[in-house]
Design an enzyme around this catalytic site. Structure first.
Site, mmCIF file in Angstrom:
data_model
loop_
_atom_site.group_PDB
_atom_site.id
_atom_site.type_symbol
_atom_site.label_atom_id
_atom_site.label_comp_id
_atom_site.label_asym_id
_atom_site.label_seq_id
_atom_site.Cartn_x
_atom_site.Cartn_y
_atom_site.Cartn_z
ATOM 1 N N CYS A 173 0.896 -1.154 0.000
ATOM 2 C CA CYS A 173 0.000 0.000 0.000
ATOM 3 C C CYS A 173 0.930 1.198 0.000
ATOM 4 O O CYS A 173 1.558 1.493 1.019
ATOM 5 C CB CYS A 173 -0.916 0.025 1.225
ATOM 6 S SG CYS A 173 -1.852 1.563 1.279
ATOM 7 N N CYS B 126 -0.477 4.122 2.544
ATOM 8 C CA CYS B 126 -0.478 3.952 4.004
ATOM 9 C C CYS B 126 -0.194 2.510 4.360
ATOM 10 O O CYS B 126 0.945 2.079 4.283
ATOM 11 C CB CYS B 126 -1.781 4.459 4.607
ATOM 12 S SG CYS B 126 -3.276 3.980 3.712
ATOM 13 N N SER B 127 -1.203 1.737 4.743
ATOM 14 C CA SER B 127 -0.936 0.381 5.214
ATOM 15 C C SER B 127 -2.123 -0.549 4.964
ATOM 16 O O SER B 127 -2.338 -1.483 5.724
ATOM 17 C CB SER B 127 -0.624 0.418 6.706
ATOM 18 O OG SER B 127 -1.699 1.035 7.397
ATOM 19 N N CYS B 128 -2.897 -0.283 3.903
ATOM 20 C CA CYS B 128 -4.070 -1.108 3.626
ATOM 21 C C CYS B 128 -3.648 -2.567 3.449
ATOM 22 O O CYS B 128 -2.690 -2.866 2.750
ATOM 23 C CB CYS B 128 -4.797 -0.601 2.382
ATOM 24 S SG CYS B 128 -5.391 1.091 2.608
HETATM 25 FE FE FE Z 1 -3.357 2.072 2.869
#
Ligand code: FE
Length: 194
Positions: free
Chosen positions: A95, A98-100
């Protein structure tokens, strides 16, 4: 970051927007009950059952419902797309924003997945990232990078290791690592599983 999060949590609690006990239940659920063993069961089923594999790879709706059949779904996994590794093509999930990450099948993302280094390098130098993870692919294998979003989460269906014919789903699942479902690793060879 830790302090900021705690400060934010205190303010939101004081204002009555969140209940710390409910937050603890959520965190415990994703840290201890929901994790990559879920995804491993999905992969093992796909390796063992051709019709399930076909549905898992067809499209978002079909993948999401195939995964739900095994009991995994909900928050951060509402829309799933599964991409299959082959000898010619290797998939890597990131991602960049961000951190999906697909929580219902993989749990919470590891720290490296959220790091700026991984997020930028996965796109610029995927083979370098794979090398850092100890993965070397044949020259002819194309690497494809998938950028997760809040709407769509990816899971990699790793290559089934050689010598696993006749293994049960449970035995197969033990070969499926978290990293193999993100694309930063490969499924374990039989006999090497911990
Ligand atoms: Fe994300």
């Amino acid at each position: 970051m830790d302090l900021r999060v705690r400060a934010l949590e205190s303010v939101l609690t004081a204002k009555g927007y969140i209940d710390p006990a409910a937050l603890d239940v959520l965190i415990d659920t994703y840290q201890t009950r929901i994790g990559p063993r879920n995804g491993a069961r999905v992969v093992a089923r796909a390796w063992a059952d051709g019709a399930f594999r076909e549905r898992l790879l067809r499209d978002v709706a079909s993948a999401t419902s195939a995964i739900a059949e095994l009991g995994y779904g909900g928050r951060q996994g509402e829309q799933m797309l599964v991409v299959e590794n082959t000898p010619r093509q290797h998939h890597l999930v990131v991602c960049t924003l961000c951190s999906c990450y697909p929580w219902p099948v993989l749990g919470l993302p590891p720290a490296w997945y959220k790091s700026a280094a991984y997020r930028s390098r996965a796109v610029k130098d995927p083979r370098g990232v794979l090398a850092d993870f100890g993965v070397t692919l044949p020259e002819g294998t194309e690497v494809r990078v998938w950028d997760s979003t809040a709407e769509l989460r990816y899971m990699v269906l790793p290559l089934r290791p050689a010598g696993t014919e006749g293994m049960t789903e449970e035995q197969l699942a033990a070969l499926v690592t978290r990293d193999s479902m993100v694309g930063t690793g490969l499924a374990l060879a039989p006999g090497t599983a911990p």
